[in-house]
Design a protein around this motif. Structure first.
Motif, PDB file in Angstrom:
ATOM      1  N   TRP A 142       0.856  -1.195   0.000  1.00 56.48           N
ATOM      2  CA  TRP A 142       0.000   0.000   0.000  1.00 56.48           C
ATOM      3  C   TRP A 142       0.886   1.235   0.000  1.00 56.48           C
ATOM      4  CZ3 TRP A 142      -5.113   0.891  -0.593  1.00 56.48           C
ATOM      5  CH2 TRP A 142      -5.617   2.147  -0.209  1.00 56.48           C
ATOM      6  N   ALA A 143       0.450   2.311  -0.647  1.00 53.18           N
ATOM      7  CA  ALA A 143       1.245   3.550  -0.662  1.00 53.18           C
ATOM      8  C   ALA A 143       0.653   4.598   0.270  1.00 53.18           C
ATOM      9  CB  ALA A 143       1.328   4.100  -2.076  1.00 53.18           C
ATOM     10  N   LEU A 144       1.521   5.283   1.013  1.00 58.00           N
ATOM     11  CA  LEU A 144       1.124   6.376   1.901  1.00 58.00           C
ATOM     12  C   LEU A 144       1.579   7.667   1.232  1.00 58.00           C
ATOM     13  CD1 LEU A 144       2.244   4.635   5.188  1.00 58.00           C
ATOM     14  CD2 LEU A 144      -0.109   4.913   4.353  1.00 58.00           C
ATOM     15  N   ARG A 166       0.895  -5.149   4.769  1.00 60.86           N
ATOM     16  CA  ARG A 166       1.876  -5.032   5.848  1.00 60.86           C
ATOM     17  C   ARG A 166       3.192  -4.449   5.324  1.00 60.86           C
ATOM     18  NH1 ARG A 166       2.367 -11.565   6.487  1.00 60.86           N
ATOM     19  NH2 ARG A 166       2.774 -11.918   4.292  1.00 60.86           N
ATOM     20  N   GLN A 167       3.146  -3.987   4.084  1.00 62.51           N
ATOM     21  CA  GLN A 167       4.301  -3.322   3.483  1.00 62.51           C
ATOM     22  C   GLN A 167       3.794  -2.002   2.923  1.00 62.51           C
ATOM     23  OE1 GLN A 167       6.757  -5.579   0.823  1.00 62.51           O
ATOM     24  NE2 GLN A 167       5.784  -7.485   1.418  1.00 62.51           N
ATOM     25  N   PHE A 168       4.538  -0.944   3.188  1.00 62.16           N
ATOM     26  CA  PHE A 168       4.077   0.378   2.781  1.00 62.16           C
ATOM     27  C   PHE A 168       5.147   1.124   2.006  1.00 62.16           C
ATOM     28  CE2 PHE A 168       1.805  -1.012   6.522  1.00 62.16           C
ATOM     29  CZ  PHE A 168       0.489  -0.869   6.104  1.00 62.16           C
ATOM     30  N   LEU A 197       9.068  -0.897   5.122  1.00 60.84           N
ATOM     31  CA  LEU A 197       8.858   0.437   4.543  1.00 60.84           C
ATOM     32  C   LEU A 197       9.745   0.623   3.312  1.00 60.84           C
ATOM     33  CD1 LEU A 197       8.798   2.653   7.776  1.00 60.84           C
ATOM     34  CD2 LEU A 197       6.851   1.610   6.572  1.00 60.84           C
ATOM     35  N   ILE A 198       9.118   1.145   2.264  1.00 55.01           N
ATOM     36  CA  ILE A 198       9.792   1.432   0.996  1.00 55.01           C
ATOM     37  C   ILE A 198       9.614   2.931   0.761  1.00 55.01           C
ATOM     38  CG2 ILE A 198       9.585   1.077  -1.506  1.00 55.01           C
ATOM     39  CD1 ILE A 198       8.546  -1.790  -0.812  1.00 55.01           C
ATOM     40  N   VAL A 199      10.616   3.573   0.200  1.00 55.90           N
ATOM     41  CA  VAL A 199      10.501   5.007  -0.062  1.00 55.90           C
ATOM     42  C   VAL A 199      10.587   5.244  -1.568  1.00 55.90           C
ATOM     43  CG1 VAL A 199      11.833   7.147   0.095  1.00 55.90           C
ATOM     44  CG2 VAL A 199      11.341   5.845   2.174  1.00 55.90           C
ATOM     45  N   GLU A 219      19.269   3.998   8.731  1.00 52.36           N
ATOM     46  CA  GLU A 219      18.985   3.993  10.171  1.00 52.36           C
ATOM     47  C   GLU A 219      17.545   3.552  10.451  1.00 52.36           C
ATOM     48  OE1 GLU A 219      20.649   4.556  13.822  1.00 52.36           O
ATOM     49  OE2 GLU A 219      21.657   4.919  11.910  1.00 52.36           O
ATOM     50  N   LEU A 220      16.626   4.010   9.608  1.00 54.33           N
ATOM     51  CA  LEU A 220      15.198   3.708   9.814  1.00 54.33           C
ATOM     52  C   LEU A 220      14.799   2.394   9.147  1.00 54.33           C
ATOM     53  CD1 LEU A 220      13.858   7.341   9.405  1.00 54.33           C
ATOM     54  CD2 LEU A 220      13.679   5.934  11.467  1.00 54.33           C
ATOM     55  N   ASP A 221      15.807   1.641   8.698  1.00 55.33           N
ATOM     56  CA  ASP A 221      15.590   0.315   8.125  1.00 55.33           C
ATOM     57  C   ASP A 221      14.626   0.322   6.928  1.00 55.33           C
ATOM     58  OD1 ASP A 221      16.025  -2.391   7.901  1.00 55.33           O
ATOM     59  OD2 ASP A 221      14.416  -2.935   9.292  1.00 55.33           O
ATOM     60  N   VAL A 222      14.838   1.274   6.032  1.00 54.20           N
ATOM     61  CA  VAL A 222      14.057   1.299   4.790  1.00 54.20           C
ATOM     62  C   VAL A 222      14.530   0.126   3.920  1.00 54.20           C
ATOM     63  CG1 VAL A 222      13.714   2.618   2.638  1.00 54.20           C
ATOM     64  CG2 VAL A 222      13.558   3.770   4.867  1.00 54.20           C
ATOM     65  N   ALA A 223      13.574  -0.617   3.342  1.00 49.76           N
ATOM     66  CA  ALA A 223      13.912  -1.855   2.629  1.00 49.76           C
ATOM     67  C   ALA A 223      14.331  -1.621   1.184  1.00 49.76           C
ATOM     68  CB  ALA A 223      12.719  -2.807   2.664  1.00 49.76           C
ATOM     69  N   LEU A 224      13.837  -0.515   0.610  1.00 51.45           N
ATOM     70  CA  LEU A 224      14.025  -0.287  -0.825  1.00 51.45           C
ATOM     71  C   LEU A 224      13.847   1.209  -1.067  1.00 51.45           C
ATOM     72  CD1 LEU A 224      14.283  -2.050  -3.450  1.00 51.45           C
ATOM     73  CD2 LEU A 224      11.793  -2.117  -3.515  1.00 51.45           C
ATOM     74  N   ILE A 225      14.693   1.788  -1.925  1.00 53.56           N
ATOM     75  CA  ILE A 225      14.530   3.203  -2.297  1.00 53.56           C
ATOM     76  C   ILE A 225      14.284   3.269  -3.788  1.00 53.56           C
ATOM     77  CG2 ILE A 225      15.545   5.510  -2.341  1.00 53.56           C
ATOM     78  CD1 ILE A 225      17.382   4.596  -0.060  1.00 53.56           C
ATOM     79  N   GLU A 226      13.134   3.873  -4.138  1.00 53.38           N
ATOM     80  CA  GLU A 226      12.719   3.900  -5.536  1.00 53.38           C
ATOM     81  C   GLU A 226      13.100   5.233  -6.177  1.00 53.38           C
ATOM     82  OE1 GLU A 226       8.685   2.646  -5.879  1.00 53.38           O
ATOM     83  OE2 GLU A 226       8.509   3.205  -7.977  1.00 53.38           O
ATOM     84  N   GLN A 227      13.743   5.143  -7.293  1.00 50.22           N
ATOM     85  CA  GLN A 227      14.060   6.276  -8.180  1.00 50.22           C
ATOM     86  C   GLN A 227      14.358   7.576  -7.427  1.00 50.22           C
ATOM     87  OE1 GLN A 227      14.200   5.495 -11.638  1.00 50.22           O
ATOM     88  NE2 GLN A 227      15.446   7.320 -11.477  1.00 50.22           N
ATOM     89  N   PRO A 228      15.473   7.601  -6.674  1.00 50.79           N
ATOM     90  CA  PRO A 228      15.762   8.797  -5.883  1.00 50.79           C
ATOM     91  C   PRO A 228      16.118  10.021  -6.718  1.00 50.79           C
ATOM     92  CG  PRO A 228      17.571   7.214  -5.706  1.00 50.79           C
ATOM     93  CD  PRO A 228      16.449   6.519  -6.425  1.00 50.79           C
ATOM     94  N   VAL A 229      16.832   9.806  -7.839  1.00 58.52           N
ATOM     95  CA  VAL A 229      17.296  10.955  -8.634  1.00 58.52           C
ATOM     96  C   VAL A 229      16.629  10.960 -10.010  1.00 58.52           C
ATOM     97  CG1 VAL A 229      19.541  11.035  -7.485  1.00 58.52           C
ATOM     98  CG2 VAL A 229      19.265   9.624  -9.540  1.00 58.52           C
ATOM     99  N   SER A 230      16.886  12.018 -10.774  1.00 57.41           N
ATOM    100  CA  SER A 230      16.309  12.161 -12.111  1.00 57.41           C
ATOM    101  C   SER A 230      16.509  10.893 -12.952  1.00 57.41           C
ATOM    102  CB  SER A 230      16.982  13.342 -12.822  1.00 57.41           C
ATOM    103  OG  SER A 230      16.797  13.236 -14.220  1.00 57.41           O
ATOM    104  N   ALA A 231      15.484  10.573 -13.735  1.00 53.72           N
ATOM    105  CA  ALA A 231      15.538   9.398 -14.612  1.00 53.72           C
ATOM    106  C   ALA A 231      16.677   9.511 -15.628  1.00 53.72           C
ATOM    107  CB  ALA A 231      14.216   9.236 -15.344  1.00 53.72           C
ATOM    108  N   LEU A 232      17.109  10.744 -15.897  1.00 53.60           N
ATOM    109  CA  LEU A 232      18.152  10.948 -16.908  1.00 53.60           C
ATOM    110  C   LEU A 232      19.558  10.817 -16.330  1.00 53.60           C
ATOM    111  CD1 LEU A 232      16.509  13.996 -18.724  1.00 53.60           C
ATOM    112  CD2 LEU A 232      16.529  11.599 -19.447  1.00 53.60           C
TER     113      LEU A 232
END
Ligand code: MUC
Ligand code: MG
Length: 376
Positions: A142-144, A166-168, A197-199, A219-232
């Motif tokens: 689910w997305a918050l 149970r995953q957000f 948690l995924i960001v 530190e906050l135990d994020v499991a996955l980080i999606e597309q943090p920077v520009s796609a280019l």
């Protein structure tokens, strides 16, 4: 029944704007209504099929808008397929490729509608035409995305209590990073350590911001980080990936197989998000999965807030993949005030159930579509 005459007689596109239960924010847009183009095909045997193209707040997540999708379907892609056999999926994809470059959402909706009509003609689920389902259910994220951490803790707690999710995935990038990190701290404190948690930053950070703020995400135990920077910025994404202990999910940075191969070779991430809006078809999305896999990437079943129609199309393909390590985020049917089908996809025990009826396995709610259709 009627398998002899599957020639495509007509292809029609309708713009629909369906209200969402709450405001959904992303780095570069926010929506209170989901814009879809519903594509209906009619075959000579009298069978109809439905497909859906999804957008997010106009031509912002990707370059296609509901208006451009409708125009591409009506003026270029549809006419290229009239009279062709619905079951000639590969040939029809080639014809669409000749009629228009990219326009992936438009092509994906047409192919989905053809799979729906073909499946209904043959009495088979679309997944059977895509190689056969291996999975009946898939874990669903689910997305918050309201941006208000109090409301988000409440929303997520409700999902946990109902054993739906149970995953957000937390949408980042519409606030300053410091504010988003505060929000994430509140979510971790409110939801406990067990919750995954995924960001998703939706390209909202610079490399410098990643360098500064990734340690806090670790530190906050994020499991996955999606597309943090520009796609280019593939080089920057690769450097970020090399610095952090959290896997990066490649989303906007790779649409085509070639782009996936490049992102994989460059080490831009270690997970790939599969989406119809990026692949332009369900067969092509399976090819995208293979290319990602061949480059060592794990797979994530992405969405663009589809209704049960678009979600069913994605699930038909996801169900045929041997492995989808990260499950799927097809929560779209539940973010809508009202779904567009009379038999919404079921969510049970943290999983989404893959429809198994003929075609996409969903039945359009004509009253809802009339009510939400754009009047133009
Ligand atoms: C994206 O970037 O992943 C899908 C769900 C959501 O919350 O945002 C989208 C698109
Ligand atoms: Mg994303």
């Amino acid at each position: 029944a009627h398998t002899k005459d599957t020639a495509i007689r007509s292809i029609r596109a309708t713009i629909v704007e369906a209200p969402t239960r709450r405001r959904h924010k992303l780095s570069n847009t926010e929506v209170t209504h989901q814009g879809y183009v519903l594509v209906r095909v009619l075959l000579d045997n009298g069978v109809t099929g439905i497909g859906e193209a999804s957008t997010l707040g106009g031509p912002r997540w990707a370059e296609e808008s509901v208006e451009s999708i409708k125009a591409a379907v009506t003026n270029y892609l549809g006419p290229a397929l009239l009279g062709q056999p619905a079951l000639a999926f590969e040939a029809n994809a080639l014809r669409m490729g000749k009629a228009a470059t990219r326009n992936f959402a438009a092509k994906g909706a047409i192919e989905s509608a053809l799979l729906d009509a073909a499946g209904k003609t043959l009495g088979l689920p679309a997944s059977a035409l895509l190689g056969g389902a291996i999975h009946e259910r898939i874990e669903v994220i689910w997305a918050l995305a309201s941006g208000d951490s109090g409301q988000e803790v409440e929303e997520a707690s409700e999902k946990l209590r109902r054993r739906e999710h149970r995953q957000f995935k937390i949408k980042f990038g519409f606030n300053r990073p410091q504010a988003d990190l505060k929000r994430l701290q509140a979510l971790r404190a409110g939801l406990g350590d067990e919750v995954r948690l995924i960001v998703d930053v939706n390209q909202g950070w610079t490399e410098a911001e990643c360098i500064r703020f990734m340690p806090e995400l670790e530190e906050l135990d994020v499991a996955l980080i999606e597309q943090p920077v520009s796609a280019l910025q593939l080089d920057a994404m690769a450097r970020v990936a090399a610095r952090t202990s959290i896997p990066l999910l490649v989303d906007e940075a790779a649409f085509t197989k070639e782009e996936i191969a490049r992102a994989g070779t460059m080490g831009c991430g270690s997970v790939y998000s599969l989406k119809l809006v990026k692949s332009g078809g369900l067969f092509e999305m399976k090819c995208a999965a293979a290319v990602a896999r061949a480059h060592g990437l794990e797979l994530y079943g992405g969405c663009l807030l589809e209704s049960s129609i678009g979600a069913a199309a994605h699930l038909a393909a996801f169900a045929t993949l041997p492995k989808l390590e990260w499950g799927t985020e097809h929560f779209g049917p539940r973010i809508l005030m009202e779904d567009l089908v009379v038999n919404p996809i079921r969510f049970e025990e943290f999983e989404i159930c893959v429809p198994d009826g003929p075609g996409l396995g969903v039945e359009v709610d004509e009253d809802k579509i009339r009510a939400f259709a754009r009047k133009d």
